[in-house]
Motif scaffolding. Structure first.
Motif, PDB file in Angstrom:
ATOM      1  N   ARG A  69      -3.794  -6.967  -4.545  1.00  0.00           N
ATOM      2  CA  ARG A  69      -3.655  -5.569  -4.958  1.00  0.00           C
ATOM      3  C   ARG A  69      -2.480  -5.405  -5.936  1.00  0.00           C
ATOM      4  O   ARG A  69      -2.594  -4.770  -6.975  1.00  0.00           O
ATOM      5  CB  ARG A  69      -3.411  -4.759  -3.682  1.00  0.00           C
ATOM      6  N   TYR A  70      -1.356  -6.020  -5.572  1.00  0.00           N
ATOM      7  CA  TYR A  70      -0.145  -5.953  -6.401  1.00  0.00           C
ATOM      8  C   TYR A  70      -0.428  -6.535  -7.796  1.00  0.00           C
ATOM      9  O   TYR A  70      -0.079  -5.943  -8.816  1.00  0.00           O
ATOM     10  CB  TYR A  70       0.964  -6.745  -5.711  1.00  0.00           C
ATOM     11  N   TRP A 116       0.809  -1.226   0.000  1.00  0.00           N
ATOM     12  CA  TRP A 116       0.000   0.000   0.000  1.00  0.00           C
ATOM     13  C   TRP A 116       0.844   1.280   0.000  1.00  0.00           C
ATOM     14  O   TRP A 116       0.497   2.228  -0.666  1.00  0.00           O
ATOM     15  CB  TRP A 116      -0.919   0.024   1.227  1.00  0.00           C
ATOM     16  N   ARG A 155      -3.148  -6.761  -9.282  1.00  0.00           N
ATOM     17  CA  ARG A 155      -4.099  -5.933 -10.041  1.00  0.00           C
ATOM     18  C   ARG A 155      -3.464  -4.654 -10.549  1.00  0.00           C
ATOM     19  O   ARG A 155      -4.118  -3.851 -11.200  1.00  0.00           O
ATOM     20  CB  ARG A 155      -5.313  -5.599  -9.172  1.00  0.00           C
ATOM     21  N   LEU A 170      -2.164  -2.128  -8.692  1.00  0.00           N
ATOM     22  CA  LEU A 170      -2.393  -0.924  -7.880  1.00  0.00           C
ATOM     23  C   LEU A 170      -1.067  -0.544  -7.229  1.00  0.00           C
ATOM     24  O   LEU A 170      -0.536  -1.272  -6.393  1.00  0.00           O
ATOM     25  CB  LEU A 170      -3.472  -1.191  -6.826  1.00  0.00           C
TER      26      LEU A 170
END
Lengths: 256, 324
Positions: free
Chosen positions: A247-248, A164, A250, A252
């Motif tokens: 997340r990674y 993040w 995808r 982001l």
């Protein structure tokens, strides 16, 4: 999975031992550091018999456990230390093209040479100063397994923030260092907000404080607290890491 | 038969840009970068395909989606019958991946140790592993360096070890991301020869990204040109070579202020005193003939022979395509 992990960490340990001089210096340096810490506590207890109900045996147990927790984590799961940086450098790409789970591969990427010094000191501390007998061995092993699991799980949770935030590289290390610091002092010094932190964000309470209470007075209730907290921290770390990995994958990008 | 098919594949990267100061904590600016904007193609078994394009064109992102690292924003793909981002682990057993700028080897240890670990990661039985390793070591001439720590190897030797590492589990499809980046000419030639010969002998399909036009000419039989996330050209290498790839840049540093060359297919690009740059169409005149003619003039102090930059080749392809 276990044979692959064993082969992977065996390579990491061999790598950490490649530079013999560096290994000896690092380990010896850690032994000296631990001896210095021990002398301070010894001098303290020469003047005061107890600190908030904690005597020399209790502090020796606390220090012995945390040294061994750091030793086991460092030798066998040393990848936790640079995990945030590894994530931020995109080095998990290569692991994602291979068929085994990512998290164990990340943990087995490194073995920390200085951890051997902590291991030697931890064993010496528990045998010499902790006032334990051989019949306490199962309880000590239980506290070490749970303490190591919570310590590594917390470090994974901190490192997962790298999915993040780019700043996670330094704050994951800082939080791990603070967790170690919180785990190096008797529980009686914590109250109010610091106690809340010691039983949540920096879980010294579950890594060493409750385990020391368990060694002093083994009970089903304390065992349940240790086992439950271990499960909770493992679940939290696994959930955070996998949420971050999704997340990674995808695309982001972490923010500054 | 297509072993890899891609349909309308799209990838956006999203990132948050914080405003400076305290207000940045609450006021966030979400930006989207369109890396791949809807590409479609198929690759048949045993094909060797280059995906080329300038920096930021979307080549590596495409490769990452096809190898299961990244999930696309939209679109579909099937690689060896698997959806890469959904069946990453099953696919991993069937593909080999090399990132030119990343290593999968333990640099402090000999490559042999990393290979042994990869045997376990890919669940290869010992006998099959030994047979494959012996074949690859022999074919790649790795014998003398197999027991040296990887960090002591040259870049070329290291890259040969990287490629061997990606082949030990017997993949039928090989993804190579910039496999010759940073290598010297001899090492590049060795890598190209190996990829071409090994893939040919084993019937492997190769998908390669590169900035080096020679990688494409010497290894691949088909080229997909990507620019700004879109496919600009998809055609056989021979066809592309005839139009765009047969050019070299020859730079001459001379004692005389200017060197004049009157040869077919040789045009002056730029010149400043004592430095002349010629573009050579190698279909009309060979580079050695140009060098010979320049040396015959006398007073040549230095000669450099280069491929035109990839950005230039892509721009030429792009312009030619638009003009049609």
């Amino acid at each position: 999975m276990i044979p692959t992990y064993a082969a992977n960490i065996a390579i990491a340990i061999r790598t950490s031992l490649m530079d013999r001089t560096n290994f000896v210096l690092n380990s010896a340096g850690m032994v000296l550091n631990d001896i210095f810490f021990l002398i301070l506590w010894y001098m303290f207890f020469a003047g005061f018999r107890q600190v908030g109900g904690w005597g020399l045996h209790d502090v020796a147990r606390l220090l012995g456990i945390i040294m061994l927790v750091v030793a086991i984590s460092g030798v066998f799961f040393g990848g936790y230390r640079d995990m945030a940086a590894t994530i931020l450098r995109g080095e998990i790409d290569a692991l994602l093209t291979q068929p085994k789970s990512i998290l164990p591969r990340l943990l087995a990427r490194e073995s920390i040479a200085t951890a051997w010094g902590d291991g030697v000191m931890g064993i010496w501390m528990l045998i010499t100063f902790a006032g334990l007998s051989w019949t306490d061995t199962p309880a000590v092993l239980l506290t070490l397994v749970c303490g190591t699991t919570i310590y590594v799980a917390s470090a994974i949770a901190y490192a997962s923030m790298a999915f993040w935030f780019t700043g996670a590289r330094s704050f994951a290390r800082d939080l791990t260092d603070f967790m170690l610091l919180f785990s190096s002092y008797p529980g009686s010094i914590y109250s109010g907000m610091t106690k809340v932190i010691a039983y949540s964000l920096l879980p010294a309470g579950f890594i060493v404080l409750t385990p020391v209470a368990f060694l002093r007075n083994p009970s089903a209730g304390t065992f349940t607290i240790i086992a439950t907290s271990t499960l909770l921290y493992v679940s939290l770390a696994a959930a955070l890491f996998h949420a971050g990995l999704i997340r990674y994958r995808r695309g982001l990008v972490p923010t500054g | 038969m297509a072993i890899l098919s891609v349909e309308s594949l799209r990838k956006d990267y999203r990132y948050v840009r914080r405003r400076p100061g305290l207000s940045g904590l609450f006021d966030r600016d979400i930006r989207t970068v369109k890396a791949v904007t809807g590409i479609s193609f198929e690759i048949a078994e045993r094909e060797r395909v280059a995906i080329i394009g300038p920096n930021g064109a979307g080549k590596s992102t495409t490769l990452k989606m096809l190898s299961g690292i990244l999930e696309p924003t939209d679109g579909a793909a099937a690689v060896l019958g698997f959806v890469p981002w959904k069946q990453r682990r099953q696919l991993a057993y069937r593909i080999g991946v090399v990132f030119g700028q990343r290593t999968q080897l333990w640099t402090e240890l000999p490559a042999r140790d990393s290979f042994a670990l990869l045997r376990r990661i890919y669940d290869v039985d010992q006998a099959t592993f030994d047979r494959r390793l012996n074949q690859l070591v022999e074919r790649f001439g790795l014998g003398p360096i197999l027991d040296q720590p990887v960090q002591r190897l040259s870049l070329g030797q290291r890259m040969r070890c990287e490629i061997v590492a990606s082949l030990l589990h017997g993949p039928s499809l090989l993804f190579l991301d910039e496999p010759t980046i940073g290598l010297d000419i001899t090492a590049k030639a060795a890598i190209r020869d190996f990829i071409r010969e090994h893939a040919g002998a084993e019937g492997q399909t190769v998908v390669l990204t590169s900035h080096d036009t020679r990688d494409i000419e010497l290894v691949c039989d088909r080229v997909i040109v990507i620019n700004e996330g879109r496919i600009v050209v998809d055609q056989p290498t021979d066809q592309l070579r005839r139009q765009f790839l047969g050019h070299r840049l020859v730079t001459l540093r001379s004692a005389a202020p200017e060197i004049a060359l009157d040869l077919p297919g040789v045009t002056r690009r730029t010149s400043e005193p004592h430095l002349s740059v010629f573009e050579v169409d190698t279909r009309a005149t060979r580079v050695d003939a140009v060098v010979e003619a320049a040396l015959a003039k006398g007073g040549i102090e230095d000669i450099t022979i280069e491929d035109p930059p990839m950005e230039e080749v892509v721009r030429a392809i792009y312009d030619a395509n638009r003009a049609r």
